[in-house]
Design a protein around this motif. Structure first.
Motif, PDB file in Angstrom:
ATOM      1  N   ILE A  35      17.710  -0.435  33.301  1.00 60.90           N
ATOM      2  CA  ILE A  35      18.130   0.568  34.290  1.00 60.90           C
ATOM      3  C   ILE A  35      18.077   0.004  35.712  1.00 60.90           C
ATOM      4  O   ILE A  35      18.912   0.326  36.541  1.00 60.90           O
ATOM      5  N   ALA A  46       6.869  -1.964  30.920  1.00 59.06           N
ATOM      6  CA  ALA A  46       7.872  -1.548  31.911  1.00 59.06           C
ATOM      7  C   ALA A  46       7.378  -1.921  33.303  1.00 59.06           C
ATOM      8  O   ALA A  46       6.282  -1.509  33.703  1.00 59.06           O
ATOM      9  N   GLY A  47       8.186  -2.676  34.035  1.00 58.40           N
ATOM     10  CA  GLY A  47       7.800  -3.063  35.397  1.00 58.40           C
ATOM     11  C   GLY A  47       7.552  -1.856  36.280  1.00 58.40           C
ATOM     12  O   GLY A  47       6.759  -1.923  37.221  1.00 58.40           O
ATOM     13  N   GLU A  58      15.418  -5.590  34.538  1.00 62.42           N
ATOM     14  CA  GLU A  58      15.898  -5.781  33.161  1.00 62.42           C
ATOM     15  C   GLU A  58      14.745  -6.133  32.220  1.00 62.42           C
ATOM     16  O   GLU A  58      14.764  -7.176  31.548  1.00 62.42           O
TER      17      GLU A  58
END
Ligand code: SF4
Length: 313
Positions: free
Chosen positions: A34, A50-51, A38
């Motif tokens: 999103i 998730a970053g 990535e």
């Protein structure tokens, strides 16, 4: 007679495209791309890896009318801000680190987001101002669909740190009326050191160019923004923000008519005290030099620049 303004997403609502965009956006959370990080993690299952540390639900820290934004957003009724928690950047000087880095806030469903949007409209705000939206675009689209079906008609402001994916901006084409990206840095090493992403300058410039699809900022007869691009550029000590390169990019790659807010309010926050030269405010000279560069580039400067400049040292 001037054409009556209509928020962009209403056309997509009528055609059924807005609903299809929601489905396409949520599908991408299975191997998340999103934003420009990535990460490839499945956010339908968890936020692990998730970053942005965000799973399937968006987290919101607050929502309400805001009067401290740029004048074209505020008008008389205020800008209807929704602050999303967590962030896809790691700015070491973030003023809102409790929200962006520690995630203060509450998880919300699409129905909650829709109610927030409709509530801001009912309070007389001029727009829905989505603050830090880059990692929660699917969730925003889902909330927007419900709100638009229930009568939302205000323009959307996409108020982003500027590390956005072109693929996601394509999902927002015809949805967002006003893009308000930061342009934080022009140098890769500075971006890596202070926000944790080396490719920020290239990603940011490609994103801003794409956002310019909405054109230069257009306001109505009250001076309230309807559509267009509004860039924020925070001046950092010792020229770390790369103002000269950024204003040249805007003039040559976007438009000499680009509206820009050259911001003077940098103060050390969060971890900046340990990271000289970010451990001090910008000087009057540094700020004036940044303004001079933007003026020389012929850009449209926000008119709420500080009149009283402080002396540092
Ligand atoms: S939104 Fe960005 S930071 Fe968050 S998981 Fe997806 S790619 Fe990673």
């Amino acid at each position: 007679m001037a054409e009556r303004f209509e928020a962009a997403y209403l056309r997509l609502l009528r055609s059924g495209e807005l609903k299809r965009r929601v489905a396409r956006a949520f599908a991408r959370l299975e191997a998340c791309d999103i934003c420009a990080r990535e990460c490839g993690v499945n956010r339908h299952l968890s936020a692990e890896g998730a970053g942005c540390r965000t799973g399937l639900r968006a987290v919101v820290s607050s929502a309400g009318p805001h009067f401290g934004e740029e004048r074209p957003l505020v008008g008389r009724g205020g800008s209807g801000t929704i602050f999303f928690s967590w962030c896809n950047l790691r700015c070491q000087f973030c003023q809102n680190a409790e929200i962006s880095q520690l995630g203060y806030g509450r998880e919300v469903e699409a129905e909650d987001l829709a109610q927030m949007m409709l509530g801001l409209q009912a309070q007389g705000c001029h727009n829905i101002n989505l603050v830090s939206p880059s990692h929660v675009v699917p969730q925003i689209l889902a909330g927007l669909l419900l709100a638009a079906e229930a009568g939302l008609h205000l323009p959307l402001v996409y108020n982003t740190g500027g590390y956005d994916s072109l693929k996601t901006l394509a999902l927002l084409d015809g949805v967002v009326d006003i893009y308000m990206p930061d342009m934080k840095y022009a140098d890769e090493e500075v971006a890596r050191r202070f926000s944790g992403v080396r490719d920020y300058p290239a990603v940011n410039q490609a994103a801003v160019k794409e956002m310019h699809q909405v054109g230069d900022l257009v306001t109505d007869e009250r001076g309230v923004a309807q559509r267009g691009l509004l860039v924020r550029h925070l001046v950092l000590p010792e020229g770390l923000a790369g103002t000269a390169k950024i204003v040249r990019f805007l003039r040559e790659e976007c438009s000499p008519q680009t509206y820009i807010n050259v911001m003077a309010q940098y103060r050390p926050c969060y971890r900046a005290y340990e990271l000289p030269p970010l451990d001090r405010p910008v000087t009057a000279q540094e700020y004036q030099e940044a303004v001079r560069l933007a003026q020389e580039a012929g850009l449209r400067l926000d008119d709420r620049r500080p009149r009283l400049l402080w002396a540092w040292r």
